[in-house]
Design a protein around this motif. Structure first.
Motif, short mmCIF file in Angstrom:
data_model
loop_
_atom_site.label_atom_id
_atom_site.label_comp_id
_atom_site.label_asym_id
_atom_site.label_seq_id
_atom_site.Cartn_x
_atom_site.Cartn_y
_atom_site.Cartn_z
N VAL A 95 0.84 -1.20 0.00
CA VAL A 95 0.00 0.00 0.00
C VAL A 95 0.87 1.25 0.00
O VAL A 95 0.58 2.23 -0.71
CB VAL A 95 -0.96 0.00 1.21
CG1 VAL A 95 -1.62 1.36 1.38
CG2 VAL A 95 -2.03 -1.07 1.03
N ALA A 154 -13.45 2.77 -1.83
CA ALA A 154 -12.70 3.18 -3.02
C ALA A 154 -13.60 3.85 -4.04
O ALA A 154 -13.25 4.90 -4.60
CB ALA A 154 -12.00 1.96 -3.63
N TRP A 215 -7.72 8.58 9.52
CA TRP A 215 -7.71 8.40 8.07
C TRP A 215 -7.40 9.71 7.36
O TRP A 215 -6.67 9.72 6.36
CB TRP A 215 -9.06 7.86 7.63
CG TRP A 215 -9.12 7.50 6.19
CD1 TRP A 215 -8.82 6.31 5.61
CD2 TRP A 215 -9.49 8.37 5.11
NE1 TRP A 215 -8.99 6.38 4.24
CE2 TRP A 215 -9.40 7.64 3.91
CE3 TRP A 215 -9.91 9.71 5.05
CZ2 TRP A 215 -9.69 8.19 2.68
CZ3 TRP A 215 -10.20 10.26 3.80
CH2 TRP A 215 -10.10 9.50 2.65
N VAL A 220 -0.79 4.33 6.76
CA VAL A 220 -0.76 3.00 6.14
C VAL A 220 -0.53 1.92 7.18
O VAL A 220 -0.39 0.74 6.84
CB VAL A 220 0.35 2.93 5.07
CG1 VAL A 220 0.07 3.88 3.94
CG2 VAL A 220 1.73 3.20 5.67
N ALA A 223 -3.10 -0.96 7.15
CA ALA A 223 -3.57 -1.39 5.82
C ALA A 223 -3.55 -2.91 5.71
O ALA A 223 -2.63 -3.58 6.19
CB ALA A 223 -2.68 -0.78 4.73
N LYS A 226 -7.19 -5.76 1.54
CA LYS A 226 -8.33 -5.11 0.90
C LYS A 226 -7.95 -3.74 0.34
O LYS A 226 -8.53 -3.28 -0.66
CB LYS A 226 -9.46 -4.97 1.92
CG LYS A 226 -10.78 -4.48 1.34
CD LYS A 226 -11.85 -4.43 2.40
CE LYS A 226 -13.17 -3.92 1.82
NZ LYS A 226 -14.24 -3.87 2.85
N ALA A 227 -6.97 -3.08 0.97
CA ALA A 227 -6.54 -1.76 0.50
C ALA A 227 -5.52 -1.83 -0.62
O ALA A 227 -5.20 -0.81 -1.22
CB ALA A 227 -5.95 -0.97 1.68
N SER A 286 -8.31 6.66 -1.19
CA SER A 286 -9.23 5.70 -0.57
C SER A 286 -8.49 4.60 0.19
O SER A 286 -9.05 4.02 1.12
CB SER A 286 -10.13 5.08 -1.65
OG SER A 286 -9.40 4.17 -2.45
N SER A 287 -7.25 4.30 -0.19
CA SER A 287 -6.51 3.23 0.46
C SER A 287 -5.74 3.67 1.69
O SER A 287 -5.53 2.87 2.60
CB SER A 287 -5.53 2.59 -0.54
OG SER A 287 -6.22 1.91 -1.56
N ALA A 288 -5.29 4.93 1.71
CA ALA A 288 -4.43 5.35 2.83
C ALA A 288 -4.75 6.73 3.36
O ALA A 288 -4.07 7.21 4.26
CB ALA A 288 -2.96 5.32 2.39
#
Length: 366
Positions: A95, A154, A215, A220, A223, A226-227, A286-288
């Motif tokens: 990630v 996401a 967030w 990260v 994480a 899924k991320a 959206s991931s981190a």
């Protein structure tokens, strides 16, 4: 495939300096310009990112050397080592790499489109739009934002980023995109969306506020797999698209008059590249979370290392990966426990922003 290296022997002009040498490679109808110096810088950045990646994976409650990490990744680890690496550390490292690469690449694209080093997804409101949608999912996913939560974090962040980009484009468009107007509109959208995020946090449950705040800073540390998939799925076609558009991107940086003279539809190319930058930035966020200043710093550092006229998207992405994974490694080894990587990048990015502003003022006064 035909390769042409350097100027013809009959040319009276002197040979360019080492970092300006280039090789033109034609594959079918496509033409690609390869600059050895910039390519070498990219390879060095890739090696640094991979080394930091191996060190980061080995930084856990069970410390491992990069050699041990390589052995485990190649299938030579024990059951306990496999659990630590594959279930916990590997997703965090991936990630970090993917999000850093995505933010760096999207920052380079927006800076080239606007011909302004301050025109990054952070400054243009793109990450703020993605953050507002993501905060709504995190804080109100079980109530009025359940329809948005059903789409996934996401997709929600992507929708927020795209809507913000559309608003920015409509407010900026006046027979073309004015770089100064683009930055001003982007800053206005950023602060308006930040106010919306603050309002959402005041209306949310205290437990959800804590999750959303962590967030928003950008982290990260928690994480999981899924991320990993959203940025990975988006980055592969984005890199291919940017590589194909590399020539148009270089011409676009010279202005609309040059594009018109060379038969390039500047508005259509700018819109396509802007959409790619928005998608990549929103999915990375959206991931981190919106890790601050990576999209600003990475292109400018990469451009200076490569001695290029404009930020290269790929080298900027590699620089962004180094910044994020290096910052996360710093948080886990030197700084007090629990500090997210966004704090480190913000601490570095503030002085860097002041430096860029001074440089811009100096160039304007010349």
């Amino acid at each position: 495939m035909t390769t042409f290296a350097g100027p013809p022997e009959t040319a009276p002009a002197p040979l360019p300096t080492q970092h300006l040498r280039r090789t033109v490679v034609r594959v079918g109808v496509g033409t690609f310009v390869i600059r050895p110096w910039a390519t070498g810088v990219g390879l060095v950045l890739a090696a640094v990112a991979l080394f930091l990646f191996a060190v980061s994976i080995g930084t856990s409650d069970f410390p491992m050397s990069p050699i041990d990490v390589g052995r485990i990744l190649l299938g030579g680890g024990t059951r306990a080592e496999n659990v630590v690496v594959f279930d916990t550390q590997l997703p965090i490292g991936l990630v970090s790499l993917l999000v850093g690469f995505g933010l760096g690449m999207s920052g380079a694209l927006t800076q080239v489109i606007a011909r302004n080093p301050l025109a990054t997804p952070d400054m243009l409101g793109i990450t703020s739009g993605a953050s507002a949608a993501a905060v709504a999912v995190i804080a109100f996913g079980s109530t009025w934002a359940s329809w948005l939560a059903d789409l996934g974090l996401a997709v929600a962040a992507l929708l927020g980023g795209l809507l913000t980009a559309l608003a920015m484009y409509l407010l900026t468009w006046r027979k073309g995109i004015d770089p100064i107007r683009l930055v001003l509109v982007g800053v206005a959208l950023t602060w308006g969306l930040q106010a919306l995020i603050a309002y959402l946090l005041t209306r949310a449950n205290i437990d959800e506020v804590q999750r959303a705040q962590l967030w928003i800073v950008g982290s990260v540390s928690s994480a999981g797999w899924k991320a990993v998939w959203p940025p990975l799925i988006v980055l592969i076609p984005a890199i291919i698209f940017v590589t194909i558009q590399s020539r148009n991107l270089a011409i676009l940086s010279l202005g609309e008059d040059v594009c018109r003279g060379l038969g390039i539809r500047a508005n259509a190319v700018s819109a396509a590249i802007l959409i790619a930058a928005v998608v990549v930035a929103a999915v990375a966020v959206s991931s981190a979370g919106p890790i601050a200043f990576v999209a600003l710093l990475a292109p400018q550092i990469a451009m200076r290392l490569a001695r290029a006229e404009i930020p290269g998207p790929i080298t900027s992405g590699l620089m962004g990966a180094c910044l994020v994974i290096g910052g996360d490694l710093l948080c886990r080894t030197v700084l007090p426990a629990g500090i997210p990587v966004g704090v480190v990048t913000a601490g570095i990015g503030g002085p860097a922003l002041i430096y860029l502003m001074i440089q811009i003022n100096r160039k304007a006064s010349v």
